[in-house]
Write a protein that holds these residues in place. Sequence first.
Motif, PDB file in Angstrom:
ATOM      1  N   PRO A  45       0.812  -1.231   0.000  1.00 33.47           N
ATOM      2  CA  PRO A  45       0.000   0.000   0.000  1.00 33.47           C
ATOM      3  C   PRO A  45       0.837   1.270   0.000  1.00 33.47           C
ATOM      4  N   ARG A  46       2.081   1.188   0.503  1.00 35.57           N
ATOM      5  CA  ARG A  46       2.945   2.386   0.525  1.00 35.57           C
ATOM      6  C   ARG A  46       3.222   2.923  -0.883  1.00 35.57           C
ATOM      7  N   HIS A  47       3.170   2.035  -1.885  1.00 38.10           N
ATOM      8  CA  HIS A  47       3.493   2.462  -3.247  1.00 38.10           C
ATOM      9  C   HIS A  47       2.245   2.878  -4.027  1.00 38.10           C
ATOM     10  N   ALA A  48       1.081   2.809  -3.380  1.00 34.52           N
ATOM     11  CA  ALA A  48      -0.170   3.017  -4.109  1.00 34.52           C
ATOM     12  C   ALA A  48      -0.731   4.418  -3.893  1.00 34.52           C
ATOM     13  N   SER A  49      -1.553   4.851  -4.844  1.00 35.59           N
ATOM     14  CA  SER A  49      -2.326   6.089  -4.663  1.00 35.59           C
ATOM     15  C   SER A  49      -3.766   5.758  -4.350  1.00 35.59           C
ATOM     16  N   LEU A  50      -4.228   4.613  -4.872  1.00 31.58           N
ATOM     17  CA  LEU A  50      -5.619   4.231  -4.658  1.00 31.58           C
ATOM     18  C   LEU A  50      -5.703   2.850  -4.036  1.00 31.58           C
ATOM     19  N   LEU A  51      -6.677   2.701  -3.144  1.00 38.44           N
ATOM     20  CA  LEU A  51      -6.980   1.389  -2.572  1.00 38.44           C
ATOM     21  C   LEU A  51      -8.270   0.912  -3.237  1.00 38.44           C
ATOM     22  N   VAL A  52      -8.200  -0.241  -3.873  1.00 34.66           N
ATOM     23  CA  VAL A  52      -9.399  -0.804  -4.494  1.00 34.66           C
ATOM     24  C   VAL A  52      -9.801  -2.030  -3.689  1.00 34.66           C
ATOM     25  N   VAL A  53     -11.003  -2.009  -3.139  1.00 30.91           N
ATOM     26  CA  VAL A  53     -11.493  -3.137  -2.342  1.00 30.91           C
ATOM     27  C   VAL A  53     -12.484  -3.908  -3.200  1.00 30.91           C
ATOM     28  N   THR A  54     -12.182  -5.167  -3.451  1.00 27.73           N
ATOM     29  CA  THR A  54     -13.070  -5.974  -4.298  1.00 27.73           C
ATOM     30  C   THR A  54     -13.725  -7.044  -3.433  1.00 27.73           C
ATOM     31  N   GLY A  55     -14.993  -7.331  -3.683  1.00 30.77           N
ATOM     32  CA  GLY A  55     -15.695  -8.341  -2.896  1.00 30.77           C
ATOM     33  C   GLY A  55     -16.072  -7.782  -1.525  1.00 30.77           C
ATOM     34  N   GLN A  56     -16.684  -8.641  -0.737  1.00 26.86           N
ATOM     35  CA  GLN A  56     -17.179  -8.212   0.574  1.00 26.86           C
ATOM     36  C   GLN A  56     -16.131  -8.467   1.659  1.00 26.86           C
ATOM     37  N   ILE A  57     -15.824  -7.449   2.439  1.00 28.35           N
ATOM     38  CA  ILE A  57     -14.861  -7.600   3.542  1.00 28.35           C
ATOM     39  C   ILE A  57     -15.629  -7.967   4.812  1.00 28.35           C
ATOM     40  N   PRO A  58     -15.312  -9.106   5.445  1.00 36.05           N
ATOM     41  CA  PRO A  58     -16.010  -9.455   6.682  1.00 36.05           C
ATOM     42  C   PRO A  58     -15.701  -8.434   7.786  1.00 36.05           C
ATOM     43  N   VAL A  59     -16.656  -8.320   8.699  1.00 31.97           N
ATOM     44  CA  VAL A  59     -16.533  -7.327   9.768  1.00 31.97           C
ATOM     45  C   VAL A  59     -15.219  -7.501  10.530  1.00 31.97           C
ATOM     46  N   GLU A  60     -14.845  -8.758  10.804  1.00 34.05           N
ATOM     47  CA  GLU A  60     -13.652  -8.991  11.626  1.00 34.05           C
ATOM     48  C   GLU A  60     -12.345  -8.593  10.921  1.00 34.05           C
ATOM     49  N   GLN A  61     -12.400  -8.388   9.605  1.00 30.70           N
ATOM     50  CA  GLN A  61     -11.179  -7.980   8.885  1.00 30.70           C
ATOM     51  C   GLN A  61     -11.165  -6.481   8.600  1.00 30.70           C
ATOM     52  N   SER A  62     -12.201  -5.782   9.034  1.00 33.34           N
ATOM     53  CA  SER A  62     -12.295  -4.371   8.645  1.00 33.34           C
ATOM     54  C   SER A  62     -11.197  -3.532   9.298  1.00 33.34           C
ATOM     55  N   GLN A  63     -10.767  -3.930  10.505  1.00 34.76           N
ATOM     56  CA  GLN A  63      -9.695  -3.175  11.154  1.00 34.76           C
ATOM     57  C   GLN A  63      -8.375  -3.342  10.384  1.00 34.76           C
ATOM     58  N   SER A  64      -8.137  -4.559   9.891  1.00 34.40           N
ATOM     59  CA  SER A  64      -6.928  -4.781   9.078  1.00 34.40           C
ATOM     60  C   SER A  64      -6.982  -3.928   7.819  1.00 34.40           C
ATOM     61  N   LEU A  65      -8.177  -3.813   7.256  1.00 36.85           N
ATOM     62  CA  LEU A  65      -8.318  -3.001   6.046  1.00 36.85           C
ATOM     63  C   LEU A  65      -8.061  -1.517   6.368  1.00 36.85           C
ATOM     64  N   ALA A  66      -8.516  -1.102   7.549  1.00 37.42           N
ATOM     65  CA  ALA A  66      -8.288   0.287   7.950  1.00 37.42           C
ATOM     66  C   ALA A  66      -6.782   0.563   8.090  1.00 37.42           C
ATOM     67  N   ILE A  67      -6.043  -0.424   8.589  1.00 40.94           N
ATOM     68  CA  ILE A  67      -4.578  -0.256   8.726  1.00 40.94           C
ATOM     69  C   ILE A  67      -3.943  -0.136   7.340  1.00 40.94           C
ATOM     70  N   ILE A  68      -4.392  -0.992   6.427  1.00 38.94           N
ATOM     71  CA  ILE A  68      -3.889  -0.909   5.045  1.00 38.94           C
ATOM     72  C   ILE A  68      -4.191   0.485   4.472  1.00 38.94           C
ATOM     73  N   HIS A  69      -5.411   0.937   4.703  1.00 36.86           N
ATOM     74  CA  HIS A  69      -5.839   2.243   4.187  1.00 36.86           C
ATOM     75  C   HIS A  69      -4.903   3.346   4.676  1.00 36.86           C
ATOM     76  N   ASP A  70      -4.581   3.323   5.961  1.00 35.92           N
ATOM     77  CA  ASP A  70      -3.760   4.392   6.535  1.00 35.92           C
ATOM     78  C   ASP A  70      -2.300   4.322   6.073  1.00 35.92           C
ATOM     79  N   GLN A  71      -1.913   3.175   5.495  1.00 34.72           N
ATOM     80  CA  GLN A  71      -0.533   3.067   5.004  1.00 34.72           C
ATOM     81  C   GLN A  71      -0.347   3.732   3.648  1.00 34.72           C
ATOM     82  N   LEU A  72      -1.424   3.990   2.949  1.00 33.69           N
ATOM     83  CA  LEU A  72      -1.294   4.662   1.648  1.00 33.69           C
ATOM     84  C   LEU A  72      -0.836   6.101   1.863  1.00 33.69           C
ATOM     85  N   PRO A  73       0.136   6.559   1.065  1.00 25.97           N
ATOM     86  CA  PRO A  73       0.559   7.960   1.203  1.00 25.97           C
ATOM     87  C   PRO A  73      -0.517   8.904   0.660  1.00 25.97           C
ATOM     88  N   HIS A  74      -0.563  10.113   1.190  1.00 27.67           N
ATOM     89  CA  HIS A  74      -1.475  11.137   0.644  1.00 27.67           C
ATOM     90  C   HIS A  74      -0.916  11.635  -0.686  1.00 27.67           C
TER      91      HIS A  74
END
Lengths: 435, 310
Positions: A45-74
């Motif tokens: 994610p550090r090398h990305a500008s956009l995060l594309v989420v495909t399919g349904q993310i289960p509730v228990e993995q949403s925090q991991s996704l939030a961490i990935i999200h915050d790793q993307l540079p502005h």
Amino acid sequence: MAVSLWQRLAARASVPVFVASGKDEPDEIQDMLWQTGRIKLVFTPRHASLLVVTGQIPVEQSQSLAIIHDQLPHPRATLWCGGQPCFEFIAAKRAPSPQTLVASAEDLPQRIKETQKQLLSGKRQSEPDLNPDRPPAPWQGKGDHGQGGEGMMGGKPYGRPMAMMEADLRDGLMLDALEFSVGPFYHGLPAGLMASVSLQGDVILKWQVESPPFPTALPSVFVRALHQDTPLADLEIWRVRVHLQRLARMMALDGLDCAAVRTLRLAGPLPCITQAGLGALQKQVGSLEKHLRKRGFFALGAGIGELDAQQANLMGGYVGRACGMQEDARSTSKPYQALGFTVSCQDKGDVQSRRLQLFAEVHQAIALAAKAGREEVMLTHEEIETPVGRLTKRQAPKDHSEMLQSLLPGMEWREALMTLASLPVAGATREGGWQ
Amino acid sequence: MILNELLLPIFVVLITLILGAGVVDYLHHATSALGKQMSLRRSLNPLAPLYRLGLALSQQSVITEHPDRLNLRLAPALYFALAALGLAVVPWSADFIPADLVTGMVLWGAVEVLATVVIFLCGWSANAHLPLLGAYRYVSLGLSYMLVSMFVLIGVALPAESLQLSAVVESQREIWNVLRQPMGLPLFLIVGLGLTFWGPLDFASSPDLDRGISADQSGASRLVWQLARYAMLVAFSFMAATVFLGGWLGPWLPGPLWLVLKATLVLLILLWMGHNLPVMTPDKFISVAWVLLLPLSFVDLIWAGALALW
């Protein structure tokens, strides 16, 4: 806001995208983006500008996704495709905006490019962090330096484990061991798989599965053949497609990006292929195989990830056949027997054998599809051999991630990921199969 | 005096590395896009490196949690400085050698060794798992190719009877080392892949580690590390062209142009290998390096010694 020269130039560059795959997402979207010009899939994610989420993310993995999200540079943005935004992720800061939702996969490349332009021109705000920017755990605990370990080693300062001495698996020497968690969106692992890993240098000491991979949706044609007459050629063409997609991911992991994209280009249009096209496809697959053989793609997997008979039996499908087992549901089906089907096998059960087996099955499936298409053979059977194992009315191919706990320790990290890429670890689901 | 012997050499070395890094970026992406059968117009767009530069400078430089900030910033600068040192001893013509050291080959050997330290520093100072693993991996494999490099370079010094690169070029006036010692260039190219962790020897930033030492870099900080890495590829290509392809020697064209053309050829070979050969597993490379490459470099050295005596 004035747009700088750099931003104007940046708007013309390929858009770096990190894809996080959710449930029932058969990597189709990811494969499509791989082949699209002006979009670059990145591994981190550090090398990305956009995060594309495909399919349904289960509730228990949403925090991991939030961490990935915050790793993307502005500046950064998220696009959701094929699933609803998970509430925990979005509700942390805001409600899902229509800007972030993509209705169909076909629209995704265009939306990615537009979103990047909006971000760079300032028309769209960069997404703020979802988690507070503070250490996940305080620097507290026992040990000489308060990090929670012994001496200057070990412990989890700020929630991040430090290396600690442990006996080496091979010769008992005391070496630094490093514990950490990987997944559920690590690109080298099946989507959803989370594991706690202990590494000594490059060697895996321990692999503990924390959550299994998301089940993958089988192509609907295999499910249909359980209940109604289905063109046998269609089954075989989808087998070719799924095998080629798996091989492409193995190539990408080996750094053979060009060959991987060429393979995906062969796999992509297969559902619409004509009888005449099958002959050309056989030649193209043959030339691809020759190209890879010359470059050491098969030899690289020799002696890596060897399964014993019990493990191979448990996995079944092409994994079992790569290990020399003559198990294939097609051999008990009359239409297949009439087409002269024989089970093809390898003998070693390592990554090399599985790669060779996949190519052998691709060649065989193209030949079967051509013959079955000419003779218009239809099939209904109570047991269907899918590209990831046997499917019956009562049972779909199972999840095998537990096996990794005994299989991976002792392997080097790279060998472990090569092994993982060569195995259908995730279970399969009959619902919502790809059309 | 100051202009000719100090400022001009510094200018030539820096401009070669910076422009060369741009050329590497262009060729790398263009050949990759062509290999993926992307559109020709987009693949060969000469402005594409500028677009990527713009993108890198428009992105935030994310800093990992509690990094060693000094070393994190120093590492790319040092790696670039090592590339500059290596290129400085390469002769461009009989008259123009930025730094004509009598121990030029020894300096290049030192560049290879110090690169290991710098690459480790880059991975270690990020204070994150994947960069650290990439750094560990690089250090554990460095010795395997550095020994090969040492024997191969001694081999090319023998016919010149000198460690000075201008003498090595002069010794190739009759016949280039690539023909005199046929095993030398292939072995040295493997050293180049290791030194720049490129293609099949990209252990430090391989896909299985999510790009390893670069995994937590973004924006400008990733850009400078990438610049340094490309600069090292350029420096290595010039060195390989000098010690095996006769350096600036050649008919009709000016010497510096010959050198650039030969270095570009080496660069293209390295880039081709990067796109077409899979990344080896560390374990397999160790076996190949010690069981095959090292004995071959001995044979190369014995061959070179026998020819020098004859």
